[in-house]
Design an enzyme around this catalytic site. Sequence first.
Site, PDB file in Angstrom:
ATOM      1  N   ASP A  14       0.816  -1.235   0.000  1.00  0.00           N
ATOM      2  CA  ASP A  14       0.000   0.000   0.000  1.00  0.00           C
ATOM      3  C   ASP A  14       0.840   1.272   0.000  1.00  0.00           C
ATOM      4  O   ASP A  14       0.438   2.294   0.547  1.00  0.00           O
ATOM      5  CB  ASP A  14      -0.943   0.042   1.226  1.00  0.00           C
ATOM      6  CG  ASP A  14      -1.785  -1.202   1.341  1.00  0.00           C
ATOM      7  OD1 ASP A  14      -2.330  -1.626   0.314  1.00  0.00           O
ATOM      8  OD2 ASP A  14      -1.871  -1.760   2.449  1.00  0.00           O
ATOM      9  N   HIS A  42      -4.532  -1.813  -5.850  1.00  0.00           N
ATOM     10  CA  HIS A  42      -3.949  -0.502  -6.118  1.00  0.00           C
ATOM     11  C   HIS A  42      -5.096   0.478  -6.312  1.00  0.00           C
ATOM     12  O   HIS A  42      -6.056   0.144  -6.993  1.00  0.00           O
ATOM     13  CB  HIS A  42      -3.209  -0.492  -7.458  1.00  0.00           C
ATOM     14  CG  HIS A  42      -2.004  -1.351  -7.491  1.00  0.00           C
ATOM     15  ND1 HIS A  42      -1.018  -1.295  -6.548  1.00  0.00           N
ATOM     16  CD2 HIS A  42      -1.617  -2.271  -8.390  1.00  0.00           C
ATOM     17  CE1 HIS A  42      -0.074  -2.149  -6.876  1.00  0.00           C
ATOM     18  NE2 HIS A  42      -0.413  -2.761  -7.979  1.00  0.00           N
TER      19      HIS A  42
HETATM   20  P1  GDP Z   1      -0.565   0.453  -3.762  1.00  0.00           P
HETATM   21  O1  GDP Z   1      -1.208  -0.868  -3.619  1.00  0.00           O
HETATM   22  O2  GDP Z   1       0.881   0.424  -3.390  1.00  0.00           O
HETATM   23  O3  GDP Z   1      -0.798   1.063  -5.102  1.00  0.00           O
HETATM   24  O4  GDP Z   1      -1.209   1.427  -2.706  1.00  0.00           O
HETATM   25  P2  GDP Z   1      -2.762   1.749  -2.419  1.00  0.00           P
HETATM   26  O5  GDP Z   1      -3.450   2.031  -3.670  1.00  0.00           O
HETATM   27  O6  GDP Z   1      -3.356   0.782  -1.495  1.00  0.00           O
HETATM   28  O7  GDP Z   1      -2.570   3.052  -1.551  1.00  0.00           O
HETATM   29  C1  GDP Z   1      -2.200   4.221  -2.037  1.00  0.00           C
HETATM   30  C2  GDP Z   1      -3.334   5.220  -1.754  1.00  0.00           C
HETATM   31  O8  GDP Z   1      -2.801   6.466  -1.560  1.00  0.00           O
HETATM   32  C3  GDP Z   1      -4.307   5.358  -2.893  1.00  0.00           C
HETATM   33  O9  GDP Z   1      -5.585   5.660  -2.384  1.00  0.00           O
HETATM   34  C4  GDP Z   1      -3.749   6.529  -3.670  1.00  0.00           C
HETATM   35  O10 GDP Z   1      -4.718   7.233  -4.429  1.00  0.00           O
HETATM   36  C5  GDP Z   1      -3.245   7.369  -2.567  1.00  0.00           C
HETATM   37  N1  GDP Z   1      -2.046   8.134  -2.882  1.00  0.00           N
HETATM   38  C6  GDP Z   1      -0.969   7.769  -3.608  1.00  0.00           C
HETATM   39  N2  GDP Z   1      -0.034   8.726  -3.597  1.00  0.00           N
HETATM   40  C7  GDP Z   1      -0.541   9.735  -2.827  1.00  0.00           C
HETATM   41  C8  GDP Z   1      -0.028  10.982  -2.401  1.00  0.00           C
HETATM   42  O11 GDP Z   1       1.091  11.384  -2.705  1.00  0.00           O
HETATM   43  N3  GDP Z   1      -0.838  11.733  -1.593  1.00  0.00           N
HETATM   44  C9  GDP Z   1      -2.068  11.333  -1.204  1.00  0.00           C
HETATM   45  N4  GDP Z   1      -2.775  12.138  -0.416  1.00  0.00           N
HETATM   46  N5  GDP Z   1      -2.572  10.153  -1.593  1.00  0.00           N
HETATM   47  C10 GDP Z   1      -1.820   9.363  -2.384  1.00  0.00           C
END
Ligand code: GDP
Length: 430
Positions: A14, A42
């Site tokens: 995440d 994701h």
């Molecule tokens: P992944 O599985 O590694 O892609 O991660 P997730 O999707 O579970 O978690 C990432 C979350 O953080 C998602 O809801 C993204 O939209 C959000 N996100 C990613 N980068 C940023 C950021 O720089 N700032 C904020 N506020 N949210 C972010």
Amino acid sequence: MEKDCVIVGIDWGDEGKGRMVDLITSDYDVVVRYQGGGNAGHTVINEYGKFALHLLPSGIFRKGVVNVLGNGVALDPENLLNEIEGVRAQGISVTPENLKISDRASILFPWHRKQDELEEARLKDKKFGSTKQGIAPFYSDKYQKKTVMLGELFQEEKALAHVKDILDWKNLLLQGVYGAEPYSVEEIDAWLDKYARKLLPFVCDTGAFLKNAKAEGKKVLFEAQLGALRDLDFGIYPYTTSSNTLASYAPIGAGLPALRPERVIGVIKAYSTCVGEGPFVCEWFGEEAEKLREAGGEYGAKTGRPRRVGPLDVVATRYGVELQGATEIALTKLDVLSYMDEIPVCTAYEVDGKITKEFPFPSRLGEARPVTEYLKGWKKDVSKARKWEDLPKEAQDYVLYVEKEIGCFISYVSVGPERESVVIRSKQDK
Ligand code: GDP
């Protein structure tokens, strides 16, 4: 010229990998998922809307990008079809031209999910926090050579005979150990019709496809699920996932075992989160945790479960960077920390009265206590920053501090979930 690249998680998952893949896919021709299943997700926000992807590669939104599900994934036909229908309903085109599924990917059957549920129920309060998607039973069966590869379905009779052989064995376990209902071949045949056979137009020899793509000079991006600390061999076993989440597994799980990608982008979050059970040394509790969880919207993409949260853990992160062989880092969610007066960092662990910066052996992790230090906060909205100079000095200092501690260049600083909310840093930006 862009190099082949792997995007991996450095910590517990995440970290924002989907968002990073979505950002850089325009430089790549092919995006490959090479391990794991639909048990995590994701979240991607782009011009088409907000998407929670579970198995589909994040390149699915880019025109002209071919997406591949490699032999290393846990191919759950039921969830995948639902996911395809879901993104199609939001206006995304998914065709055999832009999605290719490996004929060597094994099928995750309904009994895998069933077994996962039954085992979690048996474990009661000793459970590992499985998402009950059948991933652990699936991979154990694959290693026991008791799964069916998707490509086998092209020969219907042979495939059904194989299913029958496996069921004769699996029903012994389901009935004998758990007292559950057995599955019949007819029932599974109907399930294959409803889901798996519908995927056959997408199924091909993806190894051959990738080999040709490379010969034509195409650039390949490999996308991992979860993070280094969840790696089956090197993570926080047994609270790991059942596959290898490391960059070095990408060529194998993708179908090009001899490839050596030169670029490895490790994704870390500006603070720590962890889903499910297991040791999480830097964990916060109570009001402090609640505030950070709310600020970061830290609820599971698949399960909606509140994530455990804490400050950035440089002990775990340095270990993750090493495991991944990261050549650069994307630091995400810096904007989330803007509310803090001071920015906490877990800089070391105390184990048996000794301070250490080494990540302990898994069974010793429970004894480790965090050592926390504080940096000055910036207390300003950073979400509009697009250049290094746009970041307040304190935010820059935090990035530089993390970079020094983990020993790897931070090339991207993400300040929001949208595609463009990012600072791309050059080595001169200090
Ligand atoms: P992944 O599985 O590694 O892609 O991660 P997730 O999707 O579970 O978690 C990432 C979350 O953080 C998602 O809801 C993204 O939209 C959000 N996100 C990613 N980068 C940023 C950021 O720089 N700032 C904020 N506020 N949210 C972010």
